[in-house]
Design an enzyme around this catalytic site. Structure first.
Site, PDB file in Angstrom:
ATOM      1  N   SER A  43      25.863  73.187 107.732  1.00 33.87           N
ATOM      2  CA  SER A  43      24.989  73.654 106.900  1.00 33.87           C
ATOM      3  C   SER A  43      24.909  75.016 108.144  1.00 33.87           C
ATOM      4  O   SER A  43      23.533  75.009 109.176  1.00 33.87           O
ATOM      5  CB  SER A  43      23.826  73.558 105.977  1.00 33.87           C
ATOM      6  OG  SER A  43      23.014  73.216 106.964  1.00 33.87           O
ATOM      7  N   HIS A 156      24.261  68.430 102.579  1.00 31.58           N
ATOM      8  CA  HIS A 156      24.865  67.114 102.870  1.00 31.58           C
ATOM      9  C   HIS A 156      24.795  65.925 102.236  1.00 31.58           C
ATOM     10  O   HIS A 156      24.844  64.978 102.281  1.00 31.58           O
ATOM     11  CB  HIS A 156      22.834  67.066 104.159  1.00 31.58           C
ATOM     12  CG  HIS A 156      23.465  67.913 105.086  1.00 31.58           C
ATOM     13  ND1 HIS A 156      22.252  67.927 105.931  1.00 31.58           N
ATOM     14  CD2 HIS A 156      23.667  68.952 105.701  1.00 31.58           C
ATOM     15  CE1 HIS A 156      21.950  69.240 106.671  1.00 31.58           C
ATOM     16  NE2 HIS A 156      23.621  69.370 106.784  1.00 31.58           N
ATOM     17  N   GLU A 165      16.826  68.966 103.033  1.00 34.21           N
ATOM     18  CA  GLU A 165      15.957  68.001 103.360  1.00 34.21           C
ATOM     19  C   GLU A 165      14.485  67.989 103.027  1.00 34.21           C
ATOM     20  O   GLU A 165      13.422  68.480 103.505  1.00 34.21           O
ATOM     21  CB  GLU A 165      15.513  68.083 104.717  1.00 34.21           C
ATOM     22  CG  GLU A 165      17.167  68.709 105.678  1.00 34.21           C
ATOM     23  CD  GLU A 165      17.417  68.793 107.162  1.00 34.21           C
ATOM     24  OE1 GLU A 165      16.853  68.295 108.250  1.00 34.21           O
ATOM     25  OE2 GLU A 165      18.882  69.533 107.272  1.00 34.21           O
ATOM     26  N   GLU A 206      22.715  62.455 106.874  1.00 31.98           N
ATOM     27  CA  GLU A 206      21.588  61.682 107.140  1.00 31.98           C
ATOM     28  C   GLU A 206      20.710  60.963 106.945  1.00 31.98           C
ATOM     29  O   GLU A 206      19.634  60.942 107.983  1.00 31.98           O
ATOM     30  CB  GLU A 206      20.830  63.230 107.390  1.00 31.98           C
ATOM     31  CG  GLU A 206      21.293  64.525 108.092  1.00 31.98           C
ATOM     32  CD  GLU A 206      20.567  65.346 108.485  1.00 31.98           C
ATOM     33  OE1 GLU A 206      19.274  65.725 107.765  1.00 31.98           O
ATOM     34  OE2 GLU A 206      20.761  66.599 108.996  1.00 31.98           O
ATOM     35  N   ASP A 243      12.598  71.195 105.193  1.00 35.88           N
ATOM     36  CA  ASP A 243      14.006  72.393 104.943  1.00 35.88           C
ATOM     37  C   ASP A 243      14.964  73.114 103.805  1.00 35.88           C
ATOM     38  O   ASP A 243      15.676  71.378 103.081  1.00 35.88           O
ATOM     39  CB  ASP A 243      15.187  71.578 106.529  1.00 35.88           C
ATOM     40  CG  ASP A 243      15.881  72.452 106.970  1.00 35.88           C
ATOM     41  OD1 ASP A 243      16.361  73.632 106.345  1.00 35.88           O
ATOM     42  OD2 ASP A 243      16.981  72.800 107.192  1.00 35.88           O
ATOM     43  N   GLU A 289      11.503  74.845 106.661  1.00 36.89           N
ATOM     44  CA  GLU A 289      11.994  75.407 107.942  1.00 36.89           C
ATOM     45  C   GLU A 289      13.468  76.199 107.315  1.00 36.89           C
ATOM     46  O   GLU A 289      13.274  75.933 105.488  1.00 36.89           O
ATOM     47  CB  GLU A 289      12.625  73.949 108.359  1.00 36.89           C
ATOM     48  CG  GLU A 289      13.768  74.294 109.248  1.00 36.89           C
ATOM     49  CD  GLU A 289      14.690  73.292 109.883  1.00 36.89           C
ATOM     50  OE1 GLU A 289      14.147  71.957 109.848  1.00 36.89           O
ATOM     51  OE2 GLU A 289      15.711  73.579 110.175  1.00 36.89           O
ATOM     52  N   ASP A 316      15.636  77.883 111.448  1.00 38.39           N
ATOM     53  CA  ASP A 316      16.870  76.939 112.170  1.00 38.39           C
ATOM     54  C   ASP A 316      18.188  78.426 111.904  1.00 38.39           C
ATOM     55  O   ASP A 316      18.082  78.816 113.295  1.00 38.39           O
ATOM     56  CB  ASP A 316      17.270  76.339 110.780  1.00 38.39           C
ATOM     57  CG  ASP A 316      18.646  75.420 112.074  1.00 38.39           C
ATOM     58  OD1 ASP A 316      18.850  75.945 112.389  1.00 38.39           O
ATOM     59  OD2 ASP A 316      18.629  74.530 111.140  1.00 38.39           O
ATOM     60  N   LYS A 341      18.374  72.874 118.409  1.00 38.92           N
ATOM     61  CA  LYS A 341      19.733  72.230 118.497  1.00 38.92           C
ATOM     62  C   LYS A 341      20.292  72.282 119.928  1.00 38.92           C
ATOM     63  O   LYS A 341      20.915  73.559 119.619  1.00 38.92           O
ATOM     64  CB  LYS A 341      20.088  72.825 117.696  1.00 38.92           C
ATOM     65  CG  LYS A 341      19.559  72.175 115.553  1.00 38.92           C
ATOM     66  CD  LYS A 341      20.697  72.598 114.524  1.00 38.92           C
ATOM     67  CE  LYS A 341      20.049  72.592 113.128  1.00 38.92           C
ATOM     68  NZ  LYS A 341      20.622  72.958 111.812  1.00 38.92           N
ATOM     69  N   HIS A 369      19.204  67.351 115.743  1.00 38.64           N
ATOM     70  CA  HIS A 369      19.883  66.454 115.234  1.00 38.64           C
ATOM     71  C   HIS A 369      21.057  67.727 114.910  1.00 38.64           C
ATOM     72  O   HIS A 369      20.451  68.408 114.045  1.00 38.64           O
ATOM     73  CB  HIS A 369      20.279  65.444 114.478  1.00 38.64           C
ATOM     74  CG  HIS A 369      19.785  64.613 113.807  1.00 38.64           C
ATOM     75  ND1 HIS A 369      19.910  63.941 112.806  1.00 38.64           N
ATOM     76  CD2 HIS A 369      18.670  65.722 112.974  1.00 38.64           C
ATOM     77  CE1 HIS A 369      19.455  64.775 111.124  1.00 38.64           C
ATOM     78  NE2 HIS A 369      18.443  65.156 111.915  1.00 38.64           N
ATOM     79  N   LYS A 392      13.923  65.624 114.163  1.00 33.61           N
ATOM     80  CA  LYS A 392      14.209  65.200 113.211  1.00 33.61           C
ATOM     81  C   LYS A 392      15.105  64.900 113.577  1.00 33.61           C
ATOM     82  O   LYS A 392      15.987  65.221 114.343  1.00 33.61           O
ATOM     83  CB  LYS A 392      14.250  66.140 111.999  1.00 33.61           C
ATOM     84  CG  LYS A 392      14.991  67.321 112.698  1.00 33.61           C
ATOM     85  CD  LYS A 392      15.155  68.562 110.736  1.00 33.61           C
ATOM     86  CE  LYS A 392      16.119  69.510 111.441  1.00 33.61           C
ATOM     87  NZ  LYS A 392      16.308  70.195 110.586  1.00 33.61           N
TER      88      LYS A 392
HETATM   89  P1  PGA Z   1      23.452  70.942 109.815  1.00 32.32           P
HETATM   90  O1  PGA Z   1      21.860  70.705 109.145  1.00 32.32           O
HETATM   91  O2  PGA Z   1      23.444  69.974 111.259  1.00 32.32           O
HETATM   92  O3  PGA Z   1      23.938  70.441 109.086  1.00 32.32           O
HETATM   93  O4  PGA Z   1      23.225  72.074 110.110  1.00 32.32           O
HETATM   94  C1  PGA Z   1      20.693  70.787 110.193  1.00 32.32           C
HETATM   95  C2  PGA Z   1      19.887  71.175 109.653  1.00 32.32           C
HETATM   96  O5  PGA Z   1      19.748  72.705 109.151  1.00 32.32           O
HETATM   97  O6  PGA Z   1      18.726  72.039 109.902  1.00 32.32           O
HETATM   98 ZN    ZN Z   2      18.072  73.552 109.305  1.00 32.84          ZN
END
Ligand code: PGA
Ligand code: ZN
Length: 424
Positions: A43, A156, A165, A206, A243, A289, A316, A341, A369, A392
């Site tokens: 995502s 996911h 999430e 995840e 999230d 998030e 994010d 990230k 992650h 996370k």
């Molecule tokens: P992604 O998901 O690694 O698929 O982007 C993690 C997130 O959205 O925080």
């Molecule tokens: Zn996110």
């Protein structure tokens, strides 16, 4: 004595989804030889640094990374041989210049980050320091609260849950080790509750469960049940973080969010803020998030204006670990925290810069992650070095997730009595 880089070699490996990714090995003049592996998201935000994929449909459905590997071996390596490995910032800057684009599309952020991470790890090993201390200094001794993603939805998983999430946050634990136990136990109790309801207990990308539920809110209910049945107090021992990854609610042509479980079928930004208020009043949610999509800065700001005093509102996809967007976010007050990230921006130094910008503004930052990961535990050391207090790394299953939690256990043990653990 200066330790210089004598060799850099990349190879194509697989990530936790079985897709190709880049591993880079760095060798130094003192014989040090280490490797680092790059994660990959699903995502993703529109403005993330570019993950270079070959596009050759005959290999891995176009997802091969042989071009990124060649860029490391043929272009980056020759430019860094003989360079002092401790010069992280200038090594990262020279790769950014060699690439020459704003989004690292020429060499690939996967190529550049692999080198950047391996260089940091090699430098730490060559001076005999753990990576968290090399990157964070002598004061780096705060463990992170593990925000464990125990129910997976959105992109996911294949279930009917919109929110990507649902994380259990052991903020009331005395130590990281105990915090990890609180949420791992909750994960196991959750499994038995889902089983009793006749729901699927297979896991998503995840490592959290990915059942079809009655509604998004049902996920919150079942998590509260699991926390209580595991013997913990919701909100006191274990809180909840979400999230939404609201980009994936596919804002359609009329600007509405399209959720499976909204009563109206579609929701406006206002509706999502109202939903946020409602849930925060009913459940012990402490962090949220991407409650709105990356293009919806006004909606994001409205959410933060109304709820930012009570909870951490994390950007994010809207900021993509990029100081250009984080700066605008700080100026406009659209959030009060940024997700960090490493592969969204593509170098260790720029990730550290993003953290610094958040800290200077009085924002929090949440180390993360990706949904596609490897067994590399770099992130655990990075999180302790950055001193942000929470990270996370998925659930209590799938070894690419556990590798980070296990490394944090090791770090805590090494720090002994001097280790710190607290939410805020
Ligand atoms: P992604 O998901 O690694 O698929 O982007 C993690 C997130 O959205 O925080
Ligand atoms: Zn996110």
């Amino acid at each position: 004595m200066t330790k210089t880089i004598t060799a850099i070699k990349a190879m194509e490996i697989l990530d936790s989804r079985g897709n190709p990714t880049v591993r880079v090995q760095v060798e130094l003049s003192d014989g040090t030889r280490v490797a680092a592996s790059v994660p990959s998201g699903a995502s993703t935000g529109d403005n993330e640094a570019i993950e270079l994929r070959d596009g050759d449909k005959n290999r891995y459905a176009g997802k091969g990374v042989l071009n990124a590997v060649a860029n490391v071996n043929d272009k980056i390596a020759p430019s860094l041989i003989g360079v002092d490995v401790s010069q992280q910032a200038s090594i990262d800057r020279s790769m950014i210049e060699l690439d020459g684009t704003a989004n690292k599309s020429k060499l690939g952020a996967n190529a550049i980050l692999g080198v950047s991470m391996a260089v940091a790890r090699a430098a730490a090993v060559s001076v005999g320091m753990p990576l968290y201390r090399y990157l964070g200094g002598a004061g780096a001794r705060r463990l992170t609260v593990p925000c464990m993603n125990i129910i997976n939805g959105g992109e996911h998983s294949d279930n009917n849950v919109d929110i990507q999430e649902f994380m259990a946050v052991p903020l009331g634990a005395p130590t990281f080790r105990e915090g990890l136990r609180y949420v791992a136990e909750t994960f196991h109790v959750l499994k038995s509750i889902l089983k009793k309801r006749g729901l699927a207990t297979s896991v998503g990308d995840e490592g959290g469960f990915a059942p079809d539920l009655n509604s998004n809110e049902d996920a919150l209910e079942v998590i509260i049940q699991a926390i209580e049945q595991a013997g913990y107090k919701p909100g006191e021992d274990i809180a909840i973080a979400l999230d939404s990854a609201a980009n994936s609610f596919a804002v359609d042509m009329d600007g509405h969010y399209d959720l499976t479980w909204s009563d109206t079928g579609k929701m406006s930004s206002d509706d999502l803020v109202t939903l946020g208020k409602d849930w925060i009043s009913k459940y012990p949610i402490i962090l949220w998030e991407d409650p709105l999509a990356e293009g919806d800065w006004a909606g994001f700001k409205q959410f933060t204006d109304q709820l930012g005093g009570q909870i951490e509102v994390v950007g994010d996809d809207i900021f993509v670990t990029n100081t250009h967007y984080i700066r605008q976010g700080i100026e406009q007050g659209v959030a009060n925290s940024a997700l960090i990230k490493l592969n969204q921006i593509g170098t260790v130094s720029e990730s550290i810069e993003a953290v610094r910008m958040c800290r200077d503004a009085g924002w929090r930052y949440f180390i993360s992650h990706r949904s596609g990961e490897t067994e590399d535990s770099f992130l655990a050391d990075f999180a302790v070095a950055m001193d942000g207090g929470h990270l996370k790394s998925g659930s209590a299953s799938r070894s690419e997730r556990i590798a980070k939690y296990n490394r944090l256990l090791e770090i805590e043990q090494e720090l002994g009595e001097s280790a710190l653990y607290y939410w805020k």
